[in-house]
Design an enzyme around this catalytic site. Structure first.
Site, PDB file in Angstrom:
ATOM      1  N   SER A   1       1.958  -9.716  -0.807  1.00  0.00           N
ATOM      2  CA  SER A   1       1.579  -8.300  -0.727  1.00  0.00           C
ATOM      3  C   SER A   1       1.643  -7.698   0.666  1.00  0.00           C
ATOM      4  O   SER A   1       1.762  -6.481   0.809  1.00  0.00           O
ATOM      5  CB  SER A   1       0.164  -8.141  -1.289  1.00  0.00           C
ATOM      6  OG  SER A   1      -0.727  -9.024  -0.626  1.00  0.00           O
TER       7      SER A   1
ATOM      8  N   LYS B   1       0.810  -1.228   0.000  1.00  0.00           N
ATOM      9  CA  LYS B   1       0.000   0.000   0.000  1.00  0.00           C
ATOM     10  C   LYS B   1       0.842   1.276   0.000  1.00  0.00           C
ATOM     11  O   LYS B   1       0.408   2.314  -0.505  1.00  0.00           O
ATOM     12  CB  LYS B   1      -0.944   0.007   1.210  1.00  0.00           C
ATOM     13  CG  LYS B   1      -2.018  -1.079   1.186  1.00  0.00           C
ATOM     14  CD  LYS B   1      -3.084  -0.817   0.150  1.00  0.00           C
ATOM     15  CE  LYS B   1      -4.231  -1.820   0.237  1.00  0.00           C
ATOM     16  NZ  LYS B   1      -5.128  -1.730  -0.936  1.00  0.00           N
TER      17      LYS B   1
ATOM     18  N   GLU C   1     -10.189   5.780   2.886  1.00  0.00           N
ATOM     19  CA  GLU C   1     -11.040   4.735   3.443  1.00  0.00           C
ATOM     20  C   GLU C   1     -10.137   3.578   3.828  1.00  0.00           C
ATOM     21  O   GLU C   1      -9.051   3.434   3.267  1.00  0.00           O
ATOM     22  CB  GLU C   1     -12.055   4.268   2.396  1.00  0.00           C
ATOM     23  CG  GLU C   1     -11.527   3.243   1.373  1.00  0.00           C
ATOM     24  CD  GLU C   1     -10.455   3.786   0.452  1.00  0.00           C
ATOM     25  OE1 GLU C   1     -10.341   5.016   0.325  1.00  0.00           O
ATOM     26  OE2 GLU C   1      -9.701   2.966  -0.138  1.00  0.00           O
TER      27      GLU C   1
END
Lengths: 266, 396
Positions: free
Chosen positions: B378, B89, B111
């Site tokens: 990830s 991210k 969000e």
């Protein structure tokens, strides 16, 4: 010419603004909604917007969200929306549907426009449909002789206002301020500026919504707008009423007040 | 089918379905993004941040003991879990934070579901001196209280969203309402490759470094391209990030693993491409979990990060044209893979990532011992220890 076009023309001839009320289908209940519609019509509302309740209403504040939740829990779908639309048009007021785009796409774009016309509807307000995504919708509304009504905002630049209003039918929906639906203490000065910018690029009637709840606000908007749109204020009364009868009475009183307001502005 | 146009379409998917109030902000964002993608100064600044702050390039680890359970295929893990904040991210938020500064905006909103994007956004905001508000479903603030505390430590305000289903989709609704109201000084730092144009392309552009690095690394390590590239798909940002560089390589299979929850056939899942239908949600056309009236249906997954009833439009397109395949992995299979990687490799993955690992066990067995699989690891699983302990019966 749709029934909405005629009503707005009549109001223009009477040198006053139109009063437009919003109520979601299936709220406060399937039958209750039909009574609210009759009450609004009896109180002198010129046009009624039937809301298609949606699970993800990103343009709506807490009041309409709550109404949509109640309506969806009651099982409201396309059938109930068209039933309410038919009831509204049978009262003699001009009636339209206001809906987010996905329910239209799911129902079938052509079929949705046809069902609007079949149930006496004059048009559809699509707050999250951009003109870039409108090709099939514009063809469908044209084929069924109903008004495609687009919403513009204070942030909409002049060049884009020209393009959006050129695709609009019935009236241009001017959002009075940046934000979501809900009653506000005062209607933003942005509204007046937006309406005058729209006048420069379009001859269509311009109706103002977002935040209107009182006779005074209706009066001040009626000075320069062709119509005043009220939604959350009615819904709030219904949510807070102790029973259905009290809710209908409160809706009737407010609608009568607002109907006076739209006649006092000029 | 045209693959991409100036209005942000991937075939019939993508585009913009938003209130007019947001159009100007989206146009501005698109213009600034297009400019900066061609601006060597901007690109150098972002690359330097990745080198000195994120910890890029991320390494590749060969999972030899785990491979024994995958039919002997060689399995390579792209270690995005080793990035600062513990997942991919960070790639996106640093890029968007730099864009926010270019646009002269002072406030970002975001969000978050599991909290990974919220933590990353709060981190980028702290680093660049921006005000940050994170919307998080009330349910998720309870499930992921540790991440709420992390965001607060980083100086962000966390708003618990109580509307609708009180999860990620409602957090996005609330963030969009904030954005419509405060768009003049606020940037919406969307955390995945969904939402209105330009978000799907912009977020992909910030994550494509994952695939670009991997492609070179695989050529260096094995002397050839991998046979398949696997990633988990919720919104789909880590998957697009690793897929993108391999899209022109027709012989490389691209496989997205969706969250099957209790099983797609039970209706309790978050496998949007496998079990959904085309529709519009949160400003874009893609696959959506929806009922006959077009109402969004609630998704279910043990992984809060994959628990979303939509998916990025480019994935919908890659699926329809047959360039990528998508399969569903149930909760049980994901948790088995979670435990297996921990025990065989000493790497505790995020539960989201565990879906890709479970996919590797299946695909490895299908392709046999000569195959090389590249998996996007990830995120790391520290945030999931409590959920995993409960699921696997480890007393806390």
């Amino acid at each position: 010419m749709t029934s909405l076009d005629s009503v707005l023309e009549k109001c223009r001839a009477e040198n006053r603004a139109a009063l437009i009320a919003y109520i979601p289908a299936g709220f406060p209940s399937r039958q209750g909604c039909l009574k609210v519609i009759q009450t609004l019509a009896d109180a002198g509302v010129d046009a009624i917007e039937i809301g298609f309740p949606y699970s993800d209403p990103v343009m709506d504040g807490p009041v309409i969200q709550e109404a949509a939740d109640i309506s969806l829990k009651g099982g409201t779908g396309a059938t109930e929306v068209f039933e309410a639309l038919k009831a509204a048009s049978e009262t003699g007021t001009a009636s339209v549907v206001m809906t987010y785009w996905n329910p239209i796409e799911r129902y079938g774009v052509e079929k949705f426009a046809a069902s609007i016309a079949d149930n006496g509807g004059a048009g559809v307000i699509t707050p999250d449909l951009t003109i870039e995504e409108s090709e099939t919708w514009l063809a469908a509304t044209k084929a069924n002789s109903i008004n495609p009504i687009y919403v513009v905002a204070p942030s909409t630049k002049d060049a884009r206002l020209t393009r959006v209003t050129s695709m609009t039918g019935g009236f241009v929906y001017a959002a009075s301020s940046m934000g979501v639906t809900g009653t506000r203490e005062s209607v933003s000065i942005d509204a007046k500026d937006l309406v005058s910018r729209i006048r420069k690029v379009s001859d269509l009637p311009v109706c103002v919504g977002l935040g209107v709840s009182t006779r005074e606000q209706a009066k001040s908007l009626a000075a320069y707008a062709d119509g005043v749109i009220v939604g959350s204020a009615f819904i709030k009364l219904l949510l807070n009423a102790k029973d259905e009868q009290a809710g209908l009475l409160a809706v009737s009183q407010l609608a009568k007040e607002l109907a006076l307001g739209v006649r006092e502005g000029r | 089918m045209k693959s991409f146009d100036l209005l942000g379409h991937f075939g019939q998917y993508g585009g913009r379905f938003v209130p007019e109030a947001l159009i100007e902000a989206l146009d501005e964002l698109e213009a600034v993004h297009n400019q900066t993608q061609k601006d060597p100064v901007f690109l150098a600044e972002l690359a330097e941040l990745h080198r000195t702050y994120t910890g890029r390039p991320s390494i590749i680890t060969e999972a030899k003991r785990f491979s024994e359970h995958a039919g002997g295929a060689r399995i390579f893990l792209k270690r995005e879990d080793l990035n600062h904040t513990g997942s991919h991210k960070i790639n996106n938020v640093l890029g968007q934070a730099l864009l926010t500064k270019r646009m002269g905006k002072k406030r970002i909103i975001a969000e978050t579901g599991a909290g990974q994007h919220g933590v990353a956004a709060a981190t980028a905001a702290a680093l660049m001196g921006l005000k940050c508000v994170v919307y998080m479903g009330e349910e998720d603030t309870r499930r992921q209280s540790l991440n709420v505390a992390r965001m607060k430590l980083l100086g962000a305000e966390v708003v618990a969203v109580t509307s609708g289903s009180k999860t990620l989709k409602d957090a996005i609704n609330e963030a969009m309402r904030d954005w419509v109201t405060n768009v003049h000084d606020t940037h919406y730092m969307l955390g995945t490759v969904a939402g209105p144009h330009p978000f799907p392309t912009m977020v992909r552009d910030f994550h494509k470094v994952i695939g670009e690095e991997s492609r070179e690394q695989m050529l260096e390590i094995t002397g050839r391209l991998p046979d398949a590239v696997l990633a988990c798909v919720g919104g789909g940002s880590n998957a697009i990030g690793i897929f993108n560089a391999f899209i022109p390589d027709a012989n490389v299979r691209l496989i997205g693993l969706e969250a099957g929850g209790d099983g797609v056939e039970t209706g309790r899942h978050a496998a949007t491409i496998t079990g959904g239908t085309p529709g519009v949600l949160h400003g874009t056309r893609s696959y959506v979990l929806q009922d006959k009236n077009g109402q969004t249906v609630e998704s279910h997954s043990i992984s809060a990060g994959l628990d979303y009833p939509g998916v990025g439009p480019e994935h919908a397109y890659l699926h329809d044209v047959g360039r990528a395949e998508y399969r569903a992995i149930n909760d049980d299979a994901a948790m088995n893979a979670f435990a297996l990687l921990s025990k065989t490799e000493g790497i505790i993955p995020a539960i989201e990532t565990a879906h890709a690992l479970a996919g590797a066990l299946i695909i490895g067995n299908e392709l046999g011992p000569k195959a090389n699989l590249l998996i996007n690891l990830s995120g790391r699983g520290d945030k999931d220890v409590q959920t995993a302990a409960q699921y696997l019966g480890i007393p806390l």
